[in-house]
Design a protein around this motif. Structure first.
Motif, PDB file in Angstrom:
ATOM      1  N   SER A  88      -2.672  10.156   7.007  1.00 17.70           N
ATOM      2  CA  SER A  88      -1.536   9.368   7.468  1.00 17.70           C
ATOM      3  C   SER A  88      -0.507   9.127   6.371  1.00 17.70           C
ATOM      4  O   SER A  88       0.667   9.426   6.532  1.00 17.70           O
ATOM      5  N   ASN A  89      -0.929   8.560   5.224  1.00 22.70           N
ATOM      6  CA  ASN A  89       0.030   8.251   4.166  1.00 22.70           C
ATOM      7  C   ASN A  89      -0.659   8.167   2.811  1.00 22.70           C
ATOM      8  O   ASN A  89      -1.864   7.969   2.717  1.00 22.70           O
ATOM      9  N   ILE A  90       0.165   8.314   1.767  1.00 22.65           N
ATOM     10  CA  ILE A  90      -0.270   8.131   0.382  1.00 22.65           C
ATOM     11  C   ILE A  90       0.752   7.194  -0.256  1.00 22.65           C
ATOM     12  O   ILE A  90       1.956   7.431  -0.173  1.00 22.65           O
ATOM     13  N   LYS A  91       0.267   6.111  -0.885  1.00 18.90           N
ATOM     14  CA  LYS A  91       1.157   5.089  -1.454  1.00 18.90           C
ATOM     15  C   LYS A  91       0.905   4.925  -2.946  1.00 18.90           C
ATOM     16  O   LYS A  91      -0.201   5.158  -3.424  1.00 18.90           O
ATOM     17  N   LEU A  92       1.946   4.488  -3.649  1.00 16.36           N
ATOM     18  CA  LEU A  92       1.882   4.253  -5.085  1.00 16.36           C
ATOM     19  C   LEU A  92       2.172   2.783  -5.377  1.00 16.36           C
ATOM     20  O   LEU A  92       3.111   2.210  -4.806  1.00 16.36           O
ATOM     21  N   PHE A  93       1.367   2.183  -6.248  1.00 17.27           N
ATOM     22  CA  PHE A  93       1.540   0.794  -6.678  1.00 17.27           C
ATOM     23  C   PHE A  93       1.525   0.757  -8.205  1.00 17.27           C
ATOM     24  O   PHE A  93       0.827   1.541  -8.832  1.00 17.27           O
ATOM     25  N   GLY A  94       2.282  -0.169  -8.781  1.00 16.01           N
ATOM     26  CA  GLY A  94       2.311  -0.314 -10.230  1.00 16.01           C
ATOM     27  C   GLY A  94       2.218  -1.774 -10.630  1.00 16.01           C
ATOM     28  O   GLY A  94       2.524  -2.670  -9.851  1.00 16.01           O
ATOM     29  N   ARG A  95       1.790  -2.025 -11.862  1.00 11.88           N
ATOM     30  CA  ARG A  95       1.788  -3.384 -12.406  1.00 11.88           C
ATOM     31  C   ARG A  95       1.798  -3.305 -13.929  1.00 11.88           C
ATOM     32  O   ARG A  95       1.466  -2.286 -14.526  1.00 11.88           O
ATOM     33  N   GLY A  96       2.145  -4.452 -14.537  1.00 13.74           N
ATOM     34  CA  GLY A  96       2.133  -4.552 -15.992  1.00 13.74           C
ATOM     35  C   GLY A  96       3.394  -4.002 -16.621  1.00 13.74           C
ATOM     36  O   GLY A  96       4.135  -3.235 -16.014  1.00 13.74           O
ATOM     37  N   THR A  97       3.627  -4.426 -17.847  1.00 16.92           N
ATOM     38  CA  THR A  97       4.776  -3.969 -18.608  1.00 16.92           C
ATOM     39  C   THR A  97       4.306  -2.989 -19.662  1.00 16.92           C
ATOM     40  O   THR A  97       3.345  -3.270 -20.381  1.00 16.92           O
ATOM     41  N   PRO A  98       4.969  -1.831 -19.760  1.00 17.97           N
ATOM     42  CA  PRO A  98       4.524  -0.857 -20.765  1.00 17.97           C
ATOM     43  C   PRO A  98       4.731  -1.378 -22.179  1.00 17.97           C
ATOM     44  O   PRO A  98       5.666  -2.126 -22.446  1.00 17.97           O
ATOM     45  N   VAL A  99       3.829  -0.990 -23.076  1.00 11.51           N
ATOM     46  CA  VAL A  99       3.963  -1.336 -24.485  1.00 11.51           C
ATOM     47  C   VAL A  99       4.891  -0.307 -25.113  1.00 11.51           C
ATOM     48  O   VAL A  99       4.643   0.894 -25.034  1.00 11.51           O
ATOM     49  N   THR A 100       5.978  -0.765 -25.686  1.00 15.28           N
ATOM     50  CA  THR A 100       6.938   0.163 -26.281  1.00 15.28           C
ATOM     51  C   THR A 100       6.594   0.371 -27.751  1.00 15.28           C
ATOM     52  O   THR A 100       6.349  -0.580 -28.489  1.00 15.28           O
ATOM     53  N   VAL A 101       6.546   1.625 -28.148  1.00 13.93           N
ATOM     54  CA  VAL A 101       6.276   1.998 -29.530  1.00 13.93           C
ATOM     55  C   VAL A 101       7.590   2.465 -30.131  1.00 13.93           C
ATOM     56  O   VAL A 101       8.254   3.314 -29.551  1.00 13.93           O
ATOM     57  N   PRO A 102       7.997   1.914 -31.287  1.00 21.11           N
ATOM     58  CA  PRO A 102       9.266   2.335 -31.879  1.00 21.11           C
ATOM     59  C   PRO A 102       9.283   3.839 -32.152  1.00 21.11           C
ATOM     60  O   PRO A 102       8.271   4.429 -32.542  1.00 21.11           O
ATOM     61  N   GLU A 103      10.448   4.451 -31.960  1.00 19.87           N
ATOM     62  CA  GLU A 103      10.599   5.875 -32.225  1.00 19.87           C
ATOM     63  C   GLU A 103      10.549   6.112 -33.731  1.00 19.87           C
ATOM     64  O   GLU A 103      10.914   5.234 -34.519  1.00 19.87           O
TER      65      GLU A 103
END
Length: 195
Positions: free
Chosen positions: A158-173
């Motif tokens: 029938s369907n495929i769904k995507l869920f997300g949570r949390g804030t990504p940890v940013t690593v300085p370039e």
């Protein structure tokens, strides 16, 4: 009397078996399901499946993977793409079984969230389970998926769904780190000159 006792025991065992499928079942890895229906989603660390449900919204996913609240991030009911999510069908089709294909999650998803869950729902009928949810490895961007009815009736995808949570940890370039280091060297040099 013996026949009645045998019938009662059979009914008890059938009820026990049906109740076992009523609660979510957790499996480590990307392949899971009951004897009637199985499904896979690669790059998954955990799979949870259940009968008689849909894993339809954030609240359903919150109950399966406790912690911070999940956010609905997209849904596909056939091959195609939305803002974060792409599903390709290699063989078979939605609404049927077997069906398999490839999936992709945009890099921009991982710029927004640090965790992902994908759910799959099939038409309810004479088989179990009816829904799956996979927790994906962090930063997973592509892989394969499949769904198959092994026995019973009904159960088209029938369907495929995507869920997300949390804030990504940013690593300085590296460039930013180099610039910071150069600035510190200049400050130290200026301090030594003054001394």
């Amino acid at each position: 009397m013996k026949a009645i006792g045998s019938l009662v025991v059979s009914m008890f065992l059938a009820t026990l078996s049906a109740n076992a499928l009523a609660a979510p079942i957790t499996v480590t890895g990307d392949t899971c399901g009951a004897p009637d229906r199985t499904a896979t989603f690669s790059d998954a660390t955990t799979c949870i499946y259940e009968d008689g449900t849909n894993f339809n919204n954030e609240g359903d996913i919150d109950g399966l993977f406790p912690g911070d609240s999940w956010t609905y991030a997209g849904e596909l009911t056939g091959a195609g793409s939305d803002s974060f999510f792409t599903i390709d069908v290699i063989s078979g089709s939605f609404g049927s079984s077997p069906v398999n294909g490839e999936w992709a999650i945009a890099d921009s998803f991982w710029d927004t969230y640090s965790e992902a869950v994908v759910s799959m729902h099939v038409g309810q009928g004479g088989g179990a389970p009816d829904a799956w949810a996979w927790e994906l490895a962090s930063n997973a961007t592509s892989g394969t998926w499949s769904y198959q009815v092994n026995s019973g009736t009904g159960g088209g995808l029938s369907n495929i769904k995507l869920f997300g949570r949390g804030t990504p940890v940013t690593v300085p370039e590296p460039g930013s780190l180099a610039l910071l280091g150069l600035g510190l060297v200049c400050l130290i040099g200026m301090a030594k000159r003054k001394a």
